[in-house]
Design an enzyme around this catalytic site. Structure first.
Site, mmCIF file in Angstrom:
data_model
loop_
_atom_site.group_PDB
_atom_site.id
_atom_site.type_symbol
_atom_site.label_atom_id
_atom_site.label_comp_id
_atom_site.label_asym_id
_atom_site.label_seq_id
_atom_site.Cartn_x
_atom_site.Cartn_y
_atom_site.Cartn_z
ATOM 1 N N CYS A 336 0.807 -1.164 -0.168
ATOM 2 C CA CYS A 336 -0.022 0.056 0.077
ATOM 3 C C CYS A 336 0.943 1.294 0.108
ATOM 4 C CB CYS A 336 -0.934 0.043 1.223
ATOM 5 S SG CYS A 336 -1.934 1.477 1.281
ATOM 6 N N CYS A 339 -0.100 4.389 2.163
ATOM 7 C CA CYS A 339 0.081 4.114 3.714
ATOM 8 C C CYS A 339 1.456 3.977 4.090
ATOM 9 C CB CYS A 339 -0.451 2.653 4.275
ATOM 10 S SG CYS A 339 -2.026 2.104 3.423
ATOM 11 N N ASP A 340 2.207 3.020 3.357
ATOM 12 C CA ASP A 340 3.405 2.907 3.791
ATOM 13 C C ASP A 340 4.597 3.902 3.278
ATOM 14 O OD1 ASP A 340 2.344 0.967 5.293
ATOM 15 O OD2 ASP A 340 2.612 -0.738 3.953
#
Ligand SMILES: Cc1cc2nc3c(=O)[nH]c(=O)nc-3n(C[C@H](O)[C@H](O)[C@H](O)COP(=O)(O)OP(=O)(O)OC[C@H]3O[C@@H](n4cnc5c(N)ncnc54)[C@H](O)[C@@H]3O)c2cc1C
Length: 509
Positions: A336, A339-340
């Site tokens: 992701c 997200c990361d």
């Protein structure tokens, strides 16, 4: 600190506070501390219910949100702006005495948890999946005095993040030990703590007329259409919402100009709950068998019976399937980018996959990391030309075509990737800190075995009515051989399958 529009909205929320809240702040002289003080003072200036006091907390800069005279255990380390601003507003309301919007049953489960639970969640302010976890843990802290939760912005507490080897957000620690990584609802956290529903809750249930397996857009739509026909309908899903929970922005859900995946998932759930549909979330189907009725076996051992079944189990990220991928998942191997990505700031990373999702990821990540290497197996990128044009303009991206990934290497976390140049058969190794896998999806249908006919890709074969080769079993959405995989298409096919299931019930009864 807050802009005019946000302040106006915030003022309306703060009016809903029911009692006084004491913010205890631990600040230094650094820039983030100053910004945190500015935020807290701005909040206090907007509501007479908010009091502020200096304190020594475990982390600086941080502040805790308490009832007056009673610690609640809710702490924000860093500044909860970005996607976490809602978490802050909800914490203020809930600590002030406003009831959280959570099922009564869940509230009881949280209150009944025995023992001490000290949660720490590492997040990034750009992570869409983090607020659900932060908000769930905050609600738990507010409800149960034995539970505490500290949200930690990884960008502010970089040394801590590195020492704990956190390479994906949200990552949660419980009592100092790694607890979970990725999006989780309060029900999922409770299940992980051993407080979820067990098989006995499902035994002896009346058979359903229509049982939908899968709670994404296809399953939700199928269930609503079935319930509107007045038949007994259930949905069993291991994660209600499906792929849209991991989708940042949706701009092609017709009639809604722009929305976010988690928002759409919440609307789906609300719409489903408007009907008499039995939702059995966090339950994984492991088998389908036809006896007198259809029987769906669940991972927890329970068996659900139904006169007809709609399969809408969707699809999941495809793994690259090389050594190192599983070992270093969340330790440098990520799926992701939204997200990361921030955890790889200033580092070198690779994106495996040159399709639309891979190139979109590479473009986004190039703005954060030091360098991106795109590894594409084929001789050309498959992404749309507009995306390729944008990619090739970026100074810190290298594209390697004809590259077969051989191994993701590392010790505690990823330190490199090895690939074979398919033109020359030469092996190459690149040193880097992270690998984002973006090579498409696989249908979640392995659990079906030979129960229904599937094609070579594992997709369930359906006709134009959504019927499978087994009378009474229908399929919808991304788990089928439909030509395109999109939200609106899945919803349409869910409706088709439900109407067909209803016709089937009419003909067989
Ligand atoms: C990153 C990303 C971005 C996207 N962006 C868009 C976009 O902008 N617009 C668009 O239209 N589409 C987009 N899509 C595609 C879209 O999300 C899918 O087409 C859609 O979600 C498919 O819906 P579905 O209900 O068929 O399956 P899913 O959404 O995959 O839902 C499947 C459901 O089945 C459950 N399940 C799976 N296995 C089991 C089991 N064994 N037992 C019980 N339950 C099970 C899952 O938990 C889930 O509830 C995107 C997809 C991704 C991954």
């Amino acid at each position: 600190m807050l802009d005019k529009d946000i302040k106006a909205q915030l003022a309306q929320y703060l009016e809903m506070m029911e009692g006084d809240v004491l913010l205890k702040i631990s600040a230094g002289t650094d820039k983030v501390s100053n910004e945190m003080i500015a935020l807290v003072e701005e909040l206090a200036s907007m509501s007479s219910h908010i009091k502020v006091e200096k304190a020594e907390l475990e982390r600086t800069p941080s502040f805790s949100v308490n009832r007056v005279g009673e610690e609640t255990g809710v702490t924000f380390a860093g500044i909860p702006l970005g996607h976490e601003f809602t978490s802050l507003v909800l914490a203020l309301l809930q600590v002030s005495g406003r009831a959280p919007r959570v099922d009564e049953k869940v509230i009881e489960q949280v209150k009944n948890l025995e023992g001490e639970y000290h949660f720490e969640s590492y997040i990034s302010l750009s992570c869409q999946n983090c607020p659900e976890v932060v908000q769930a843990l905050n609600v738990m802290s507010v409800l149960n005095p034995n539970i505490t939760h500290t949200m930690i912005d990884g960008a502010v507490f970089k040394e801590e993040v590195e020492s704990k080897n956190v390479m994906a957000v949200p990552t949660v620690f419980l009592n100092g030990e790694s607890f979970s990584s990725g999006r989780q609802s309060i029900e999922e956290i409770l299940a992980k703590l051993g407080s979820g529903p067990d098989a006995s809750e499902f035994e002896n249930k009346e058979p359903f007329d229509v049982l939908v397996v899968g709670g994404g857009p296809a399953g939700a739509s199928a269930a609503i259409y079935a319930a509107r026909k007045g038949v007994r309908t259930g949905i069993v899903a291991d994660r209600f919402g499906g792929q849209i929970l991991d989708t940042a922005t949706i701009e092609n859900f017709i009639s809604v100009n722009r929305t976010e995946g988690p928002k759409l998932a919440a609307s789906l759930e609300e719409h489903v709950k408007d009907y008499e549909i039995e939702v059995m979330n966090l339950q994984t189907a492991t088998g389908l068998e036809k006896k007198d009725l259809f029987e769906i076996e669940l991972e927890n051992g329970a068996v659900l019976k139904s006169k007809s079944v709609i399969l809408s189990t969707g699809a999941s990220w495809r793994n690259v399937g090389v050594p190192g991928e599983a070992e270093f998942r969340n330790k440098g191997v990520a799926y992701c980018p939204h997200c990361d990505g921030p955890l790889f700031e200033g580092k070198d990373i690779a994106v495996i996959g040159g399709g639309n999702s891979g190139i979109e990821a590479a473009i986004d990540l190039a703005g954060i990391v030091n360098h991106v290497t795109v590894l594409e197996f084929a001789s050309e990128l498959k992404a749309d030309s507009v995306l390729q044009d944008r990619l090739y303009k970026l100074p810190n991206v290298t594209v390697v075509k004809n590259a077969q990934t051989k191994e993701i290497t590392g010790t505690d976390s990823v330190n490199g990737i090895t690939y074979i140049d398919r033109d020359t058969n030469e092996e190459h190794h690149i040193e880097l800190a992270g690998v984002f896998v973006q090579i498409g999806l696989v249908p979640n249908t392995n659990w079906l075995g030979n129960a229904v006919e599937r094609n070579n890709f594992g997709e369930i074969i359906v006709d134009k009515r959504g019927a499978t080769n087994v009378p009474g079993v229908f399929g919808a959405g991304d788990c089928t051989d439909s030509a395109y995989k999109q939200i609106i298409i899945s919803m349409g096919s869910g409706a088709t399958a439900a109407l067909s299931a209803y016709d089937y019930l009419g003909k067989t009864e």
